[in-house]
Design an enzyme around this catalytic site. Structure first.
Site, PDB file in Angstrom:
ATOM      1  N   HIS A 149      36.389   2.261  29.170  1.00 21.31           N
ATOM      2  CA  HIS A 149      35.573   3.475  29.115  1.00 21.31           C
ATOM      3  C   HIS A 149      35.537   4.087  27.720  1.00 21.31           C
ATOM      4  O   HIS A 149      34.596   4.814  27.377  1.00 21.31           O
ATOM      5  CB  HIS A 149      36.110   4.502  30.115  1.00 21.31           C
ATOM      6  CG  HIS A 149      35.064   5.434  30.647  1.00 21.31           C
ATOM      7  ND1 HIS A 149      34.177   6.109  29.833  1.00 21.31           N
ATOM      8  CD2 HIS A 149      34.770   5.815  31.910  1.00 21.31           C
ATOM      9  CE1 HIS A 149      33.380   6.860  30.575  1.00 21.31           C
ATOM     10  NE2 HIS A 149      33.708   6.707  31.840  1.00 21.31           N
ATOM     11  N   ASP A 386      19.722  -8.390  37.234  1.00 20.71           N
ATOM     12  CA  ASP A 386      19.097  -9.587  37.817  1.00 20.71           C
ATOM     13  C   ASP A 386      19.308 -10.750  36.853  1.00 20.71           C
ATOM     14  O   ASP A 386      18.756 -10.764  35.752  1.00 20.71           O
ATOM     15  CB  ASP A 386      17.606  -9.324  38.041  1.00 20.71           C
ATOM     16  CG  ASP A 386      16.867 -10.527  38.582  1.00 20.71           C
ATOM     17  OD1 ASP A 386      17.509 -11.564  38.852  1.00 20.71           O
ATOM     18  OD2 ASP A 386      15.631 -10.435  38.721  1.00 20.71           O
TER      19      ASP A 386
END
Length: 440
Positions: A149, A386
């Site tokens: 992070h 995708d």
């Protein structure tokens, strides 16, 4: 059901052309990077067959890293002792794994310790990104992704994931990321308009929170409960939060504010807290659209601060739902351009010079009671990852059994419904289930 590790290796960026960039450069962490969570966050994706080969996904990852070089680097300090990301192209970890069963046998995929086997360990990680590709006998693919992070917030990470998918499909990765972390310049003279001690920073010298009956030894008593909120329920909840009225002072609260208000009250009631306790909610606020001038959505890094609506337990539970929604709305509204600028000034001129100050954002607690934290992923395009076989049919956080740390995600149904992952003590779960769908 056992996950078998087939291979583990390091993947490095691949550059088009004959002149790769130098590996001796570094990027200083911004004030927003330094104040966020120093931990890896893990997410899980699942894809129906047919799916692209591991080689295709790996090639896309290598291409993606050429535009997002920070992920292939390492954290460290420069010669001045400042925290930086070394752009040394040391690479990310790629694990290939398999399971001798069909993914359907795990459905529905619930938050449980099993999820931890679908991505590399989050402990003592040198790499800034880790990927695990787990194949099932039915042809389904689960992708476990972990990222540090300190390098990027959820907005930037989701942009990278979409770019990785495009690169795997051979599609241009535009829009490209903006890498300049030096744009947050303090004002001259600095103006500390707001208090930041006790908000983003705390003193290293302060005693720990007053002890109560909960402590980190109770981690085994925590369960992560998934709740599905239908579009119909959310509409009724929002209507309850914003009753129709001719009174112009009545505000229309967002679906997010309405849902968090409901969860705050419901979890507080299920916890059975004393009415005289004070409870707050830590809510992430994205600064990209709030700062003036606006920061591009393509900015790669952290640009998040937090709102902290708070209330006494007896007031939160006695007052109607709009009371909690109002507290949340007002707290978020206060984290505006002036607040972000004040934070930049304070973090630059005060926090970095006062060695006893440290960030309040931490992931090493297992109990937040009587408080809550809300990590909203509702606006991130995670479902757009995708690789060439279509969008994932499952996206979810890994198993984070930190009591009180909630994740909100858009449901895979795609109709506007929301899934909430809510860690609770086992002893509070039955009460929570009884009231979570009540609008009374």
């Amino acid at each position: 059901m056992k996950v078998r590790i087939e291979s583990t290796r390091t993947i490095k960026p691949i550059y088009e052309g004959n002149c790769p960039p130098p590996t001796s450069h570094c990027i200083p962490l911004s004030v927003f990077d330094k104040v966020t969570y120093n931990a890896h966050i893990a997410v899980i994706y699942a894809y129906h067959p047919p799916t692209p080969t591991n080689a295709t996904i790996e090639l896309g990852l290598r291409r993606g890293l050429s535009e997002y070089r920070e992920w292939a680097g390492r954290l460290g300090e420069d010669e001045k002792g400042d925290s930086v990301i070394f752009l040394n192209d040391k690479g990310v970890k790629l694990v290939e794994a398999s399971v001798d069963s069909k993914l359907d046998q795990l459905m529905p995929l619930k938050p449980s310790p099993f999820l931890l086997s679908l991505h590399p360990s989050l402990k003592d990680v040198e790499e800034l990104v880790q990927v695990q590709l787990t194949r099932f006998t039915c042809g389904s693919l689960v992708v476990g992704f972990t990222s540090n992070h300190l390098v990027a917030d959820g907005h930037s990470t989701s942009n990278f994931l979409v770019a990785w998918g495009k690169a795997s499909r051979g599609v241009d990765m535009s829009p490209l990321p903006l890498h300049d972390r030096t744009i947050f310049i303090p004002r001259k003279p600095p103006h500390f308009e707001f208090e930041h001690r006790g908000i983003e920073f705390k003193s290293n010298n302060l005693l720990k929170d007053c002890p109560n009956k909960y402590n980190d030894n109770f981690v085994d008593d925590i369960t992560v409960h998934k709740v599905h909120f239908t579009l119909d329920f959310l509409s009724k909840l929002k209507a309850r939060t914003c009753p129709p009225s001719n009174n112009l002072q009545n505000k229309a609260y967002s679906t997010f504010e309405s849902l968090v208000a409901h969860l705050w009250r419901t979890i507080t009631r299920a916890r059975g807290l004393s009415g005289f306790k004070t409870t707050h909610v830590r809510i992430s606020v994205n600064g990209r659209m709030r700062m003036n001038p606006r920061v591009s959505n393509e900015y790669f890094g952290n640009l998040v601060l937090w709102a902290f609506p708070s209330a006494r337990v007896k007031d939160l539970l006695k007052e109607p739902l709009p009371y909690a929604a109002k507290l949340i709305h007002e707290a978020i509204s206060k984290v505006n351009n002036n607040y972000f600028k004040s934070f930049i000034d304070f973090a630059t001129h005060k926090a970095e010079k006062e060695e006893n100050l440290m960030p309040t954002a931490e992931m090493d607690k297992s109990v937040l009671c009587p408080n809550l934290e809300v990590d909203s992923w509702l606006r991130f395009p995670f479902y757009d990852l995708d690789f060439g076989g279509g969008s994932p049919y499952i996206f979810m956080p890994s198993y984070f059994p930190t009591e009180g740390m909630m994740f909100l995600l858009p449901s895979f149904i795609g109709d506007g419904s929301i899934d909430a992952f809510i860690p609770l003590f086992q002893e509070n779960l039955a009460s929570f289930k009884e009231i979570i769908y009540s609008l009374d």
